[in-house]
Write a protein that holds these residues in place. Structure first.
Motif, PDB file in Angstrom:
ATOM      1  N   ILE A 191       1.558   0.519  -1.843  1.00 11.47           N
ATOM      2  CA  ILE A 191       0.605   1.584  -2.389  1.00 11.47           C
ATOM      3  C   ILE A 191       2.387   1.186  -3.812  1.00 11.47           C
ATOM      4  N   GLU A 192       3.547   1.633  -3.559  1.00 10.56           N
ATOM      5  CA  GLU A 192       4.392   1.190  -4.338  1.00 10.56           C
ATOM      6  C   GLU A 192       4.932   0.267  -4.897  1.00 10.56           C
TER       7      GLU A 192
ATOM      8  N   LYS B  26       2.428  -2.589  -5.499  1.00  7.14           N
ATOM      9  CA  LYS B  26       0.601  -2.542  -5.321  1.00  7.14           C
ATOM     10  C   LYS B  26       0.197  -3.479  -4.830  1.00  7.14           C
ATOM     11  N   LEU B  27       0.235  -3.681  -3.863  1.00  8.21           N
ATOM     12  CA  LEU B  27      -0.478  -4.407  -2.689  1.00  8.21           C
ATOM     13  C   LEU B  27      -2.031  -4.283  -2.887  1.00  8.21           C
ATOM     14  N   ASP B  28      -2.829  -4.928  -2.913  1.00  8.25           N
ATOM     15  CA  ASP B  28      -4.366  -4.515  -2.806  1.00  8.25           C
ATOM     16  C   ASP B  28      -4.115  -3.969  -1.175  1.00  8.25           C
ATOM     17  N   PRO B  29      -5.988  -2.921  -2.394  1.00 10.06           N
ATOM     18  CA  PRO B  29      -6.310  -2.252  -0.560  1.00 10.06           C
ATOM     19  C   PRO B  29      -6.221  -2.819   0.748  1.00 10.06           C
ATOM     20  N   GLU B  30      -6.776  -4.457   0.910  1.00  9.38           N
ATOM     21  CA  GLU B  30      -7.131  -4.731   1.608  1.00  9.38           C
ATOM     22  C   GLU B  30      -6.216  -5.047   2.740  1.00  9.38           C
ATOM     23  N   TRP B  31      -4.787  -5.135   2.603  1.00  7.94           N
ATOM     24  CA  TRP B  31      -3.577  -4.645   2.510  1.00  7.94           C
ATOM     25  C   TRP B  31      -3.024  -3.680   3.619  1.00  7.94           C
ATOM     26  N   TRP B  32      -3.746  -2.553   3.294  1.00  6.71           N
ATOM     27  CA  TRP B  32      -3.152  -1.586   3.300  1.00  6.71           C
ATOM     28  C   TRP B  32      -3.951  -1.370   5.005  1.00  6.71           C
TER      29      TRP B  32
ATOM     30  N   THR C 122      -2.373  16.587  -6.068  1.00 10.99           N
ATOM     31  CA  THR C 122      -1.240  16.432  -4.654  1.00 10.99           C
ATOM     32  C   THR C 122      -2.230  14.867  -4.161  1.00 10.99           C
ATOM     33  N   TRP C 123      -3.592  14.179  -5.170  1.00  9.27           N
ATOM     34  CA  TRP C 123      -3.954  13.200  -4.067  1.00  9.27           C
ATOM     35  C   TRP C 123      -2.981  12.364  -4.916  1.00  9.27           C
ATOM     36  N   SER C 124      -3.157  10.568  -5.036  1.00  4.10           N
ATOM     37  CA  SER C 124      -2.910   9.728  -5.612  1.00  4.10           C
ATOM     38  C   SER C 124      -4.164   8.537  -6.306  1.00  4.10           C
ATOM     39  N   ARG C 125      -3.651   8.447  -7.262  1.00  2.00           N
ATOM     40  CA  ARG C 125      -4.813   7.927  -8.252  1.00  2.00           C
ATOM     41  C   ARG C 125      -5.098   6.795  -8.465  1.00  2.00           C
TER      42      ARG C 125
END
Length: 68
Positions: free
Chosen positions: A59-60, A62-68, A34-37
């Motif tokens: 996520i969809e 494909k932004l770098d996690p720094e943007w989240w 159930t988690w995203s990899r």
């Protein structure tokens, strides 16, 4: 003579890369479904259901996690 090893000993515990949540040991197998990899800078990272849901657009796209 080959010996049987427990796969649980070889499998690292999941930890959310965003919030640090770790599922209980008995819930690890379910969390892997159930988690995203993702793979970031050559390392596998897992994101829990809540963080995935909160950041699905990033996520969809494909932004770098720094943007989240």
């Amino acid at each position: 003579m080959a010996t049987k090893t427990d796969t649980a000993e070889l499998t690292p515990l999941l930890t959310c890369a965003s919030c640090g949540t770790t599922p209980a040991p008995e819930d690890q197998a379910t969390a892997r479904l159930t988690w995203s990899r993702s793979v970031e800078h050559g390392r596998t990272q897992w994101t829990c259901e809540r963080c995935s849901r909160d950041n699905i657009r990033g996520i969809e796209s494909k932004l770098d996690p720094e943007w989240w």
